[in-house]
Scaffold this motif. Structure first.
Motif: not given
Length: 548
Positions: A161-167, A186-187, A218-220, A460-462
């Motif tokens: 879920v964090g990956f999903f929102v964060g990306s 992000s870091n 993931k976003g970072g 786009g990638v995110s």
């Protein structure tokens, strides 16, 4: 006077010189701790053999000097699970053990089968005993077994879920405020919430911090990937893209070694998080993307960074670098609608999203299916990581000779075929399937970056990769729920998804040797973009001829 693109300037500044190699080496380090975040649950959340704790039994064990396993054999009820008799993990005898007449010398004769069959049973009331084998997980610390076993699934689900929102969020911020800024933010988040996960006083706070941890990780990683691909020449994009991901496999190889020596889940979490704190020092070592700066009308800063790259590469730039043009003058602000507004962008977004989803489902599904076979978890992890390296080398060998589209499609189809025939020769074909889907997973990342223009590339990638997070959530349900209906049904679903993904890839354009697109028009009208890019070279040749 004519203007240059950043690709033109790279011809002089160096397409993959000392400067880019240094930045690339630094950013590759980001992939290694991500392996620990993504699959560290295997070590942090392992569930050992367990059974109900009973204070009466504990007193008898202490007085008789029995070990844990002998105590379980004598005092824990046996239940039928899937046709196999096993010691119950969630039920206990409801007995007054002092009144059973159980002796230390011959306990099994004292506790007869007849007495066992008549003894009432109840759920665990005093917690659980664990066969620790020297390892402490959050499962054993918070007693996340039996009725609370679902929390272990949520540990991974909240991360996704964090990956999903964060990306999505960080992808947008990277296109709005810069690759470098979003990477550093992000870091910072990773360092803060990663440590908070390790300090969680209970499982509720652990899940909350875990979701926030996933928000930045993931976003970072994606921001770092986009940054390095934007700093190198066309012919080096595939190498940096594949090697950047290969370091995830390096992380998989390192993780079991670290976990073998660090047996407490909290300290393992600290070690996995520590690199993200160190990555904050990259503020002084990596530049912002000149491509992004040009898309934001900041040509002055783009020129400054490009000159610094050329200087470190020991190259001399043309005096006309000041005329680097901005092809994104009217489209510098990215939005989701840019991904679906025009026909080809819409097609790319759908196909790439489906491939992200399929890669995650099949990749994790095959790993989880092999995992239920048991064995040594450390050896399994080493094999898992080693299988991924041939995939990376196959990509490097084929995509520059054949292109992106055919190897990408073939990798999916091979993975699908392997899923269909795994039931016949599981050991061999399972490895082939893992090889194919690993290759497809690695290719979708850099193909994704090559099919979007600069100003919306990171977004786009995110956005497309969020389907990977959904796939990560869906995969265990597809595997375990469908397997309950028919054991091989999940493999048929995996195979069908992979075949369809491979077929859709064939509808994408080939990007081998094609400069990164700058605008949506470059995507929608590739021939026009090709002519536009060729014009400066023709003009330059004419000027050189005139000077001679």
């Amino acid at each position: 006077m004519y203007s240059y693109t950043f690709d033109d300037i790279l011809e002089e500044a160096g397409k993959f010189g000392r400067s880019q190699k240094r930045i690339f080496a630094l950013l590759c380090m980001v992939s290694m701790p991500w392996a620990g975040v993504y699959v560290g649950i295997v070590f942090q959340g392992f569930t050992p053999e367990h059974w109900c704790r009973d204070s009466g039994v504990s007193q008898i064990r202490k007085s008789c000097g029995w070990n844990l396993m002998d105590t379980r054999k004598i005092t824990v009820p046996v239940v039928n699970t899937s046709g196999v008799l096993v010691h119950s993990q969630c039920e206990q005898y409801e007995l007054d053990w002092n009144a059973t007449g159980l002796t230390c010398d011959n306990p099994e004769s004292d506790l007869t089968d007849a007495l066992r069959s008549k003894a009432p049973m109840t759920s665990c009331k005093e917690g659980w005993e664990y066969d620790y084998k020297g390892r402490q997980s959050f499962v054993t610390e918070f007693d996340l077994v039996c009725a609370d076993a679902w929390v272990v699934d949520m540990y991974q689900a909240t991360l996704n879920v964090g990956f999903f929102v964060g990306s999505i969020a960080i992808g947008y911020l990277a296109d709005r405020f810069g690759r470098k800024a979003s990477f550093l933010v992000s870091n910072l988040l990773n360092g803060i919430f990663g440590i908070l996960v390790a300090w969680s006083p209970n499982w509720v706070s652990m899940l909350v911090f875990r979701a926030l941890y996933g928000f930045g990780v993931k976003g970072g990683w994606v921001a770092g990937y986009v940054l390095i691909t934007e700093l190198v020449g066309v012919e080096y994009r595939r190498t940096v893209g594949v090697v950047y991901q290969m370091f995830f496999s390096v992380g998989i190889l390192i993780l079991p070694l670290i976990s073998y020596f660090i047996t407490d889940w909290r300290w393992l979490q600290v070690v996995i998080t520590a690199p993200y704190i160190l990555f904050l020092s990259y503020y002084w070592f990596i530049p912002e993307s000149p491509r992004w700066l040009l898309s934001q009308h900041n040509a002055k800063k783009a020129v400054e960074i490009t000159e610094a790259i050329a200087k470190e590469n020991k190259k001399t730039l043309s005096k006309n670098i000041e005329t680097m043009r901005d092809d994104n003058a009217d489209t510098s602000t990215a939005s989701f609608m840019d991904l679906i507004r025009t026909p080809k962008m819409r097609k790319h977004t759908f196909i790439l999203s489906f491939n992200w989803f399929t890669s995650a489902v099949v990749y994790q599904g095959l790993i989880m299916r092999l995992g239920i076979l048991g064995g040594n978890v450390y050896i399994d992890f080493l094999i898992s990581g080693l299988v991924e390296f041939p995939a990376a080398f196959l990509i490097l060998f084929t995509i520059d000779r054949i292109g992106r589209r055919l190897p990408f499609a073939t990798a999916n189809i091979v993975a699908g075929a392997a899923c269909f025939i795994t039931a016949m020769i599981p050991e061999t074909v399972a490895c082939i399937g893992r090889l194919g889907i690993t290759m497809a997973f690695e290719m979708v990342v850099f193909v994704n970056t090559e099919l979007y223009p600069t100003f919306v590339r990171n977004l786009g990638v995110s956005v497309c990769s969020t389907l990977c997070d959904i796939g990560g959530i869906v995969a265990p349900f597809l595997l375990y729920r469908l397997a309950a209906i028919w054991l091989e049904l999940p493999l048929i679903i995996f195979g069908a998804l992979a075949f369809l993904a491979g077929a859709l890839v064939l509808l994408l354009p080939e990007t081998r040797g094609v400069p990164l697109p700058d605008t949506i028009d470059d995507i929608e009208f590739p021939e026009k973009a090709k002519s536009k890019r060729a014009a400066p070279y023709r003009q330059k040749k004419l000027l050189n001829d005139a000077e001679r």
